[in-house]
Design an enzyme around this catalytic site. Sequence first.
Site, short mmCIF file in Angstrom:
data_model
loop_
_atom_site.label_atom_id
_atom_site.label_comp_id
_atom_site.label_asym_id
_atom_site.label_seq_id
_atom_site.Cartn_x
_atom_site.Cartn_y
_atom_site.Cartn_z
NE ARG A 282 -1.04 2.58 2.71
CZ ARG A 282 -0.49 3.74 3.08
NH1 ARG A 282 -0.54 4.79 2.29
NH2 ARG A 282 0.15 3.85 4.25
CG HIS B 74 4.39 4.74 9.03
ND1 HIS B 74 3.60 3.81 8.37
CD2 HIS B 74 4.76 5.61 8.07
CE1 HIS B 74 3.50 4.12 7.09
NE2 HIS B 74 4.20 5.22 6.88
CB CYS C 100 2.72 10.35 1.12
SG CYS C 100 1.05 11.00 1.23
#
Length: 308
Positions: free
Chosen positions: A19, A211, A244
């Site tokens: 993902r 993360h 991102c």
Amino acid sequence: MKSKVNLPKKVKIVEVGPRDGLQNEKLFVDNDIKIALIDRLTSAGFINIEVAAFVSPKWVPQMAGSDIVMNGISRKPGTLYSVLVPNLQGFEKAIEARTDEIVIFGAASETFSQKNINCSIEESIARFIPVVQAAKSAGIRVRGSVSCALGCPYEGEIDPKKVVEVVQRMANLGCDEIDIADTIGVGTPNKVKTVFEQTGKVFSIERLSGHFHDTYGQSLANIYAALEMGVSIFHSAVAGLGGCPYAKGATGNVATEDVLYLMAGLGIETGIDFEKVALSGEFISNALNRPNGSKAGKAYLSKINNAQ
Ligand code: HMG
Ligand code: MG
């Protein structure tokens, strides 16, 4: 030599490559490749893989086909297959796709929240309430992710108090686990320690995760700092894939192979087969026709290739 601090004996590594790793790829990655990658990761022994995102395909085109991916993977009992959901529309798709865990994703930065999910932090929490309620009634686990916890591409420094506020609100919603996410990889160890020290006061450290993206090469140092704070859940992406779309310049997640090498050296149990992950890294790097972003993965692969 004895370590001064007690590090956790065991950690959970959440593989986020399918993902977070793939979402930023410009060219659409074939669903069959995504499925093959996830199946390889399952066989490597991960107990939690973040596989897809039921977000607007206009916002993140790479995640279109998440339903096909979820239906195509071979699931292993005991492994949780997680998906991101920004709203009820995404949640309904996640249910249809038989997800084990949903991830609601907010931010500690107002500007990033607007850019990423088109609403303020306040609005995002209000939007998450019915999603979490629906997940709880369906018996599905909920993870909350707090982006820009160590810095924002638009606002720069983020006060740890802002992170604590969002963690507190996600805790109140009923999240089972909460991610402290360094979206753009700007954090350094002392900042990491501060943010975990502060957030650990409002949510148990055992259920907080780290993360880390590796933009400034600090991710392993940051993981070590988090281990020293008692954090025992970390996210990583095979071959260091990632980025991102709404955080320009941010590079990949910390590479899973590098994290596994670190943990093995520290004598910390992960339950994951390093060789299988390294080969998965080679598989996806070849499929994407890009260099492998894992140092430990490349070192291992060159050793086995030279031995042949
Ligand atoms: P919006 O435009 O405000 O939404 O976007 P809307 O409710 O007005 O709907 C607009 C259109 O999107 C409609 O379609 C909806 O049906 C559709 P239209 O009528 O125009 O054809 N839509 C959806 N379609 C499919 N699935 C859905 C969905 N929802 C609406 N769930 C929205 C708001 C939240 C939807 C949008 O901003 C969005 O999808 N954002 C996702 C951004 C994203 O995925 N970013 C990357 C993940 S976060 C991340 O990577 C950070 C993390 O790794 C941690 C870290 O490192 O920081 C987790
Ligand atoms: Mg991320």
